[in-house]
Design a protein around this motif. Structure first.
Motif, PDB file in Angstrom:
ATOM      1  N   ASP A 106       0.819  -1.212   0.000  1.00 33.59           N
ATOM      2  CA  ASP A 106       0.000   0.000   0.000  1.00 33.59           C
ATOM      3  C   ASP A 106       0.855   1.264   0.000  1.00 33.59           C
ATOM      4  O   ASP A 106       0.422   2.312  -0.481  1.00 33.59           O
ATOM      5  N   ARG A 107       2.067   1.140   0.513  1.00 31.24           N
ATOM      6  CA  ARG A 107       2.959   2.301   0.568  1.00 31.24           C
ATOM      7  C   ARG A 107       3.754   2.487  -0.720  1.00 31.24           C
ATOM      8  O   ARG A 107       4.451   3.491  -0.885  1.00 31.24           O
ATOM      9  N   ILE A 108       3.712   1.508  -1.629  1.00 34.05           N
ATOM     10  CA  ILE A 108       4.489   1.634  -2.867  1.00 34.05           C
ATOM     11  C   ILE A 108       3.590   1.654  -4.099  1.00 34.05           C
ATOM     12  O   ILE A 108       4.043   1.364  -5.201  1.00 34.05           O
ATOM     13  N   VAL A 109       2.314   1.995  -3.891  1.00 34.24           N
ATOM     14  CA  VAL A 109       1.367   1.990  -5.014  1.00 34.24           C
ATOM     15  C   VAL A 109       1.761   2.981  -6.099  1.00 34.24           C
ATOM     16  O   VAL A 109       1.386   2.816  -7.270  1.00 34.24           O
ATOM     17  N   SER A 110       2.516   4.005  -5.736  1.00 33.77           N
ATOM     18  CA  SER A 110       2.890   5.018  -6.726  1.00 33.77           C
ATOM     19  C   SER A 110       4.278   4.769  -7.308  1.00 33.77           C
ATOM     20  O   SER A 110       4.745   5.569  -8.133  1.00 33.77           O
ATOM     21  N   LEU A 111       4.932   3.684  -6.890  1.00 37.96           N
ATOM     22  CA  LEU A 111       6.296   3.425  -7.342  1.00 37.96           C
ATOM     23  C   LEU A 111       6.319   2.432  -8.496  1.00 37.96           C
ATOM     24  O   LEU A 111       5.451   1.564  -8.610  1.00 37.96           O
ATOM     25  N   THR A 112       7.335   2.552  -9.316  1.00 38.17           N
ATOM     26  CA  THR A 112       7.576   1.608 -10.412  1.00 38.17           C
ATOM     27  C   THR A 112       8.928   0.947 -10.193  1.00 38.17           C
ATOM     28  O   THR A 112       9.877   1.588  -9.730  1.00 38.17           O
ATOM     29  N   PHE A 113       8.994  -0.350 -10.519  1.00 38.49           N
ATOM     30  CA  PHE A 113      10.229  -1.115 -10.343  1.00 38.49           C
ATOM     31  C   PHE A 113      10.716  -1.593 -11.709  1.00 38.49           C
ATOM     32  O   PHE A 113      10.522  -2.756 -12.079  1.00 38.49           O
ATOM     33  N   PRO A 114      11.379  -0.718 -12.459  1.00 37.84           N
ATOM     34  CA  PRO A 114      11.764  -1.067 -13.838  1.00 37.84           C
ATOM     35  C   PRO A 114      12.824  -2.155 -13.932  1.00 37.84           C
ATOM     36  O   PRO A 114      12.940  -2.799 -14.980  1.00 37.84           O
ATOM     37  N   ALA A 115      13.591  -2.382 -12.851  1.00 34.70           N
ATOM     38  CA  ALA A 115      14.667  -3.382 -12.901  1.00 34.70           C
ATOM     39  C   ALA A 115      14.330  -4.644 -12.133  1.00 34.70           C
ATOM     40  O   ALA A 115      15.154  -5.569 -12.085  1.00 34.70           O
ATOM     41  N   LEU A 116      13.144  -4.735 -11.539  1.00 38.45           N
ATOM     42  CA  LEU A 116      12.807  -5.867 -10.685  1.00 38.45           C
ATOM     43  C   LEU A 116      12.686  -7.160 -11.487  1.00 38.45           C
ATOM     44  O   LEU A 116      11.904  -7.250 -12.428  1.00 38.45           O
ATOM     45  N   GLU A 117      13.464  -8.188 -11.075  1.00 41.27           N
ATOM     46  CA  GLU A 117      13.431  -9.491 -11.741  1.00 41.27           C
ATOM     47  C   GLU A 117      12.944 -10.598 -10.817  1.00 41.27           C
ATOM     48  O   GLU A 117      12.418 -11.601 -11.296  1.00 41.27           O
ATOM     49  N   PHE A 118      13.148 -10.438  -9.510  1.00 48.96           N
ATOM     50  CA  PHE A 118      12.755 -11.469  -8.539  1.00 48.96           C
ATOM     51  C   PHE A 118      11.920 -10.817  -7.447  1.00 48.96           C
ATOM     52  O   PHE A 118      12.329  -9.841  -6.832  1.00 48.96           O
ATOM     53  N   LEU A 119      10.719 -11.381  -7.201  1.00 47.86           N
ATOM     54  CA  LEU A 119       9.824 -10.854  -6.169  1.00 47.86           C
ATOM     55  C   LEU A 119       9.326 -12.002  -5.304  1.00 47.86           C
ATOM     56  O   LEU A 119       8.764 -12.972  -5.802  1.00 47.86           O
ATOM     57  N   LEU A 120       9.574 -11.897  -3.987  1.00 45.07           N
ATOM     58  CA  LEU A 120       9.053 -12.853  -3.023  1.00 45.07           C
ATOM     59  C   LEU A 120       8.178 -12.088  -2.039  1.00 45.07           C
ATOM     60  O   LEU A 120       8.618 -11.093  -1.453  1.00 45.07           O
ATOM     61  N   VAL A 121       6.928 -12.562  -1.869  1.00 46.48           N
ATOM     62  CA  VAL A 121       5.996 -11.896  -0.965  1.00 46.48           C
ATOM     63  C   VAL A 121       5.406 -12.937  -0.025  1.00 46.48           C
ATOM     64  O   VAL A 121       4.828 -13.928  -0.473  1.00 46.48           O
ATOM     65  N   ASP A 122       5.569 -12.720   1.264  1.00 43.99           N
ATOM     66  CA  ASP A 122       4.899 -13.515   2.282  1.00 43.99           C
ATOM     67  C   ASP A 122       3.554 -12.845   2.527  1.00 43.99           C
ATOM     68  O   ASP A 122       3.448 -11.902   3.319  1.00 43.99           O
ATOM     69  N   VAL A 123       2.526 -13.313   1.831  1.00 45.59           N
ATOM     70  CA  VAL A 123       1.284 -12.550   1.708  1.00 45.59           C
ATOM     71  C   VAL A 123       0.579 -12.377   3.047  1.00 45.59           C
ATOM     72  O   VAL A 123       0.326 -11.263   3.502  1.00 45.59           O
ATOM     73  N   HIS A 124       0.176 -13.481   3.685  1.00 46.79           N
ATOM     74  CA  HIS A 124      -0.521 -13.423   4.972  1.00 46.79           C
ATOM     75  C   HIS A 124      -1.706 -12.465   4.920  1.00 46.79           C
ATOM     76  O   HIS A 124      -1.889 -11.632   5.803  1.00 46.79           O
ATOM     77  N   ALA A 125      -2.504 -12.540   3.877  1.00 46.19           N
ATOM     78  CA  ALA A 125      -3.635 -11.620   3.759  1.00 46.19           C
ATOM     79  C   ALA A 125      -4.792 -12.329   3.080  1.00 46.19           C
ATOM     80  O   ALA A 125      -4.608 -13.177   2.212  1.00 46.19           O
ATOM     81  N   ARG A 126      -5.999 -11.976   3.488  1.00 46.32           N
ATOM     82  CA  ARG A 126      -7.190 -12.554   2.869  1.00 46.32           C
ATOM     83  C   ARG A 126      -7.486 -11.921   1.518  1.00 46.32           C
ATOM     84  O   ARG A 126      -8.114 -12.523   0.662  1.00 46.32           O
ATOM     85  N   SER A 127      -7.051 -10.704   1.321  1.00 47.75           N
ATOM     86  CA  SER A 127      -7.276 -10.018   0.058  1.00 47.75           C
ATOM     87  C   SER A 127      -5.954  -9.865  -0.671  1.00 47.75           C
ATOM     88  O   SER A 127      -4.912  -9.622  -0.058  1.00 47.75           O
ATOM     89  N   VAL A 128      -5.996 -10.020  -1.980  1.00 50.28           N
ATOM     90  CA  VAL A 128      -4.776  -9.878  -2.784  1.00 50.28           C
ATOM     91  C   VAL A 128      -4.898  -8.737  -3.779  1.00 50.28           C
ATOM     92  O   VAL A 128      -4.128  -8.654  -4.722  1.00 50.28           O
ATOM     93  N   ASP A 129      -5.865  -7.856  -3.575  1.00 47.09           N
ATOM     94  CA  ASP A 129      -6.034  -6.730  -4.495  1.00 47.09           C
ATOM     95  C   ASP A 129      -4.768  -5.894  -4.564  1.00 47.09           C
ATOM     96  O   ASP A 129      -4.357  -5.429  -5.633  1.00 47.09           O
ATOM     97  N   HIS A 130      -4.133  -5.685  -3.397  1.00 49.22           N
ATOM     98  CA  HIS A 130      -2.916  -4.875  -3.359  1.00 49.22           C
ATOM     99  C   HIS A 130      -1.802  -5.529  -4.161  1.00 49.22           C
ATOM    100  O   HIS A 130      -0.987  -4.855  -4.782  1.00 49.22           O
ATOM    101  N   LEU A 131      -1.779  -6.865  -4.185  1.00 51.71           N
ATOM    102  CA  LEU A 131      -0.744  -7.582  -4.917  1.00 51.71           C
ATOM    103  C   LEU A 131      -0.990  -7.492  -6.419  1.00 51.71           C
ATOM    104  O   LEU A 131      -0.066  -7.306  -7.209  1.00 51.71           O
ATOM    105  N   LEU A 132      -2.240  -7.619  -6.815  1.00 52.73           N
ATOM    106  CA  LEU A 132      -2.581  -7.520  -8.229  1.00 52.73           C
ATOM    107  C   LEU A 132      -2.173  -6.162  -8.798  1.00 52.73           C
ATOM    108  O   LEU A 132      -1.733  -6.061  -9.947  1.00 52.73           O
ATOM    109  N   SER A 133      -2.323  -5.113  -7.997  1.00 56.53           N
ATOM    110  CA  SER A 133      -1.999  -3.775  -8.486  1.00 56.53           C
ATOM    111  C   SER A 133      -0.501  -3.582  -8.692  1.00 56.53           C
ATOM    112  O   SER A 133      -0.081  -2.648  -9.370  1.00 56.53           O
TER     113      SER A 133
END
Length: 494
Positions: free
Chosen positions: A155-182
């Motif tokens: 939620d704190r990085i909704v305005s950021l872009t990661f142009p070089a990101l190649e590997f993403l690991l997320v420990d979700v622990h959430a009932r909603s994944v809307d934030h992840l989809l965005s």
């Protein structure tokens, strides 16, 4: 008289010429002596320098990269080491916020030392100042790991872009994944995605391939969100409640898929991955198993060449539903050539199917199998179905690798009475090669004369008194016609 004088003068001239030659030679000798003294001085000086200090800076950089966690200590060894460490940005480009808790100034200093190199960043949601500092460098983050309250961070990085990101690991622990989809649309170069503790599917999906939407009605996603660059995907969590239309999620270049769940079939039915080559499966102990037959074309995953059935941590017994899953995978992935199977899945794969439409052993569906690796081997639990399968495949050139990770003194690589003359001999006669890794061998070893296929003989060191010198000498003679490296003895301790 004149002739004598002429001869005397000629002799004098010759002597003077010889004198000049000797003087010149003496000068050359003096120069050579001085040069040799310099060489000796340099050798004496060099002998007092530690070998590591003779290495060029470029080689020192590579060494320090391997032990970068000790960079602060290494910088205090010498001025030269300090200069090399501070002038090598890649030594400072791995940022784990757990090492900077309450030290934002130190984090800023290390980020400054990393200059413009790609970053590997691990974030924790309970470190707000440090998270904000790290995210200022979002444009050069190549590897990002998020733990804790993932939704809070995303939620704190909704305005950021990661142009070089190649590997993403997320420990979700959430009932909603809307934030992840965005987040997906802001990671155009993403290649590897790992999502843990999932409750709902984290992908935009729609009724038809090519036009993808989301099952969440209040959010709209463009059709180009599918992971055009994703090559590796790992998911862990509950999938039994996922409702995804068949062939609704496109992974055009996906090569490797790992699922840690007890209900993988809904996701396998929903994806389209024409370049998928490797599939890895393990059960999630926190979720009750749920078997569901695969409802899709058998040719969907023909390109999968390697499959892994990993151990379920903390449990030895596998429930019947997991047996059904393991058997179903043999039909979902018919083109497997290399299989890596934990001992837990041995019985469901090598036992005859009970289903009427599958009268054979499930693993027989892998008609192109070339290499079989069995991990965590317990020879006391090997049954007749397993041995018979090898006898059926005799002369088909199978390469077998057996790994025993439980180092117990009770395991003997000797056949029970029903399997005489021995398991090893059976494997040796039926396979193109046999490789043993940490497999205890007792003294009555059943070895055939075709020991050319023996690649590795291992024995626990505490059992050396059970393997006498005659056995080892016999084994060595069997391999005498082959290169010495065909017989590699390894001894391990508890």
């Amino acid at each position: 008289m004149n002739s004598e004088l002429f001869d005397a003068r000629a002799k004098l001239a010759r002597l003077k010429c010889r004198e000049s030659e000797l003087v010149e030679e003496l000068l050359d000798v003096h120069k050579a002596v001085a040069a040799q003294k310099l060489v000796i001085d340099e050798l004496i000086k060099a002998s007092t320098i530690p070998p590591i200090n003779r290495l060029p800076n470029e080689l020192l950089e590579q060494i320090f990269l391997l032990i970068r966690s000790e960079r602060e200590k290494l910088a205090h060894v010498s001025r030269r080491w300090r200069d090399v460490i501070f002038d090598t940005p890649s030594i400072w480009n791995e940022i784990d916020l757990s090492c900077y808790e309450g030290c934002p100034e130190l984090l800023e200093l290390h980020l400054e030392r990393s200059r413009q190199t790609p970053l590997t960043v691990t974030l924790y949601s309970d470190q707000q100042p440090e998270v904000d500092i790290a995210l200022l460098h979002a444009n050069r983050i190549r590897v990002l790991r998020i733990f804790g309250d993932a939704q809070h961070i995303i939620d704190r990085i909704v305005s950021l872009t990661f142009p070089a990101l190649e590997f993403l690991l997320v420990d979700v622990h959430a009932r909603s994944v809307d934030h992840l989809l965005s987040l997906y649309s802001r990671t155009p170069t993403l290649k590897c995605l790992q999502l843990h503790e999932l409750f709902h599917h984290p992908f935009p999906a729609g009724p038809a391939s090519g036009r993808l939407s989301t099952s969440t009605p209040h959010i709209t996603y463009p059709s180009d969100i599918p992971f055009q660059s994703l090559t590796h995907l790992s998911l862990e969590g509950a999938m039994n409640s996922w409702r995804l239309p068949p062939d609704s999620i496109q992974f055009p270049v996906l090569e490797s898929l790992e699922l840690r769940t007890n209900c993988p079939m809904p996701f396998l039915e929903a994806i389209v991955a024409p370049k998928l080559e490797q599939f890895e499966f393990s059960r999630n102990l926190h979720i009750l198993p749920e078997y569901k037959a695969f409802d899709g074309p058998t040719s969907k995953f023909d390109n999968v060449r390697r499959i892994v059935f990993a151990a379920s941590p903390g449990r030895i017994l596998v429930p019947n539903d997991a047996f059904d899953l393991a058997q179903e995978f043999c039909f979902v992935f018919p083109g497997v050539r290399r299989a890596k199977i934990n001992m837990q899945y041995l019985r469901p794969l090598f036992s005859p199917c009970q289903m009427l439409d599958h009268p054979h052993t499930p693993i027989e569906n892998w008609t192109r199998l070339e290499t079989l690796e069995i991990q965590d081997l317990d020879v006391n639990k090997v049954d007749m179905d397993f041995v018979n399968w090898f006898r059926k495949r005799k002369d088909l050139g199978l390469h077998l690798k057996l790994i025993c990770e439980h180092r117990t003194a009770n395991h003997n690589f000797v056949a029970p009475d029903a399997f005489k003359p021995g398991l090893f001999q059976t494997f040796q006669e039926c396979c193109a090669s046999v490789e043993l890794c940490c497999v205890p061998v007792s003294s009555p070893m059943y070895l055939s004369v075709s020991a050319n296929s023996l690649h590795l003989f291992t024995c626990p060191i505490e059992q050396l008194n059970q393997v006498n010198s005659t056995d080892l000498a016999t084994l060595a003679r069997m391999c005498s016609t082959e290169p010495a490296d065909m017989l590699r003895a390894q001894f391990w301790t508890l």
